[in-house]
Design a protein around this motif. Sequence first.
Motif, PDB file in Angstrom:
ATOM      1  N   THR A  11       0.941  -1.134   0.142  1.00 17.96           N
ATOM      2  CA  THR A  11       0.004   0.077   0.054  1.00 17.96           C
ATOM      3  C   THR A  11       0.853   1.091  -0.050  1.00 17.96           C
ATOM      4  O   THR A  11       0.384   2.099  -0.557  1.00 17.96           O
ATOM      5  CB  THR A  11      -0.854   0.082   1.082  1.00 17.96           C
ATOM      6  N   ASP A  13       1.535   3.601   2.322  1.00 15.91           N
ATOM      7  CA  ASP A  13       0.869   4.653   2.769  1.00 15.91           C
ATOM      8  C   ASP A  13       1.456   5.298   3.908  1.00 15.91           C
ATOM      9  O   ASP A  13       0.861   5.131   5.239  1.00 15.91           O
ATOM     10  CB  ASP A  13      -0.657   4.414   3.022  1.00 15.91           C
ATOM     11  N   ASP A  40      -6.474   0.092  -3.871  1.00 10.37           N
ATOM     12  CA  ASP A  40      -7.264  -0.025  -2.706  1.00 10.37           C
ATOM     13  C   ASP A  40      -7.072  -1.441  -2.102  1.00 10.37           C
ATOM     14  O   ASP A  40      -7.375  -2.439  -2.679  1.00 10.37           O
ATOM     15  CB  ASP A  40      -8.802   0.064  -3.328  1.00 10.37           C
ATOM     16  N   LYS A  43      -7.470  -0.463   2.981  1.00  8.12           N
ATOM     17  CA  LYS A  43      -6.783   0.135   4.310  1.00  8.12           C
ATOM     18  C   LYS A  43      -7.044   1.606   4.409  1.00  8.12           C
ATOM     19  O   LYS A  43      -6.622   2.498   5.297  1.00  8.12           O
ATOM     20  CB  LYS A  43      -5.346   0.197   4.274  1.00  8.12           C
ATOM     21  N   ASN A  44      -7.915   2.277   3.606  1.00  7.83           N
ATOM     22  CA  ASN A  44      -8.506   3.662   3.580  1.00  7.83           C
ATOM     23  C   ASN A  44      -7.082   4.464   3.897  1.00  7.83           C
ATOM     24  O   ASN A  44      -6.936   5.137   4.819  1.00  7.83           O
ATOM     25  CB  ASN A  44      -9.144   3.951   4.940  1.00  7.83           C
ATOM     26  N   SER A  48      -3.296   9.970  -1.173  1.00  5.69           N
ATOM     27  CA  SER A  48      -3.913   9.321  -2.211  1.00  5.69           C
ATOM     28  C   SER A  48      -3.018   8.537  -3.010  1.00  5.69           C
ATOM     29  O   SER A  48      -1.714   8.633  -2.804  1.00  5.69           O
ATOM     30  CB  SER A  48      -4.385  10.654  -3.201  1.00  5.69           C
ATOM     31  N   SER A 138       0.878   2.200   9.255  1.00  7.82           N
ATOM     32  CA  SER A 138      -0.495   2.628  10.195  1.00  7.82           C
ATOM     33  C   SER A 138       0.426   3.352  11.313  1.00  7.82           C
ATOM     34  O   SER A 138      -0.181   4.277  11.984  1.00  7.82           O
ATOM     35  CB  SER A 138      -1.284   1.470  10.698  1.00  7.82           C
TER      36      SER A 138
END
Length: 169
Positions: A11, A13, A40, A43-44, A48, A138
Amino acid sequence: MATRVGLYPGTFDPIHNGHTDIIGRAVKLVDKLVIGVAVDSGKNPLFSLEERVAILQEELAHLPVPVSERAEIVVMPFKGLLMHFARQVDAAVIIRSLRAVADFEYEFQMTAMNQQLDREIETVFLMADPRHQAIASSLVKVIAQLEGDVTKFVSPRVKEALMAKVGRS
Ligand code: COA
């Protein structure tokens, strides 16, 4: 000679020192490394897709592995099944990392399912560097949001992007 393509999916992110370490090692194992950025992964993401790709590209420009000693690197977003994307980019091998025993169960299940989907593509695991064992995107995001210091977990460039994202710049 055939080009051996490796696919490192995630991801990202955002990308952190654990990911960068894996990329720096993976580029010595294959001829071409495709970094697959999941559009996608459920994991929201905070960043972007465009931001995650741009941050990754910026990090790759600073990878501490000489160009002469590494594979060509390509960053590509992907949607849908990982194994379909792996076929699309002609990957011979999927590269994943293991941090702790806790990762094993999830990775084991995912690899077993992926093997059922496509037996010709192998998954290879690299052990996360002990210095990065505890890093997770996270947790890095939570630390940034709660005004903690993320210096030890991400590069100065990623830190800047994170600070701006959480309104701390
Ligand atoms: N050191 C430290 N931490 C690491 C690390 C390392 N070397 N490598 C990964 N991590 C961390 C990541 O930061 C991440 O933390 P987070 O969950 O808090 O964000 C966590 O470990 C796992 O992330 P990552 O390895 O990047 O995987 P991911 O969960 O982001 O990506 C996909 C998972 C995209 C590969 C998976 O969802 C996928 O394949 N999706 C497509 C659909 C599909 O085919 N599903 C499978 C069906 S069987």
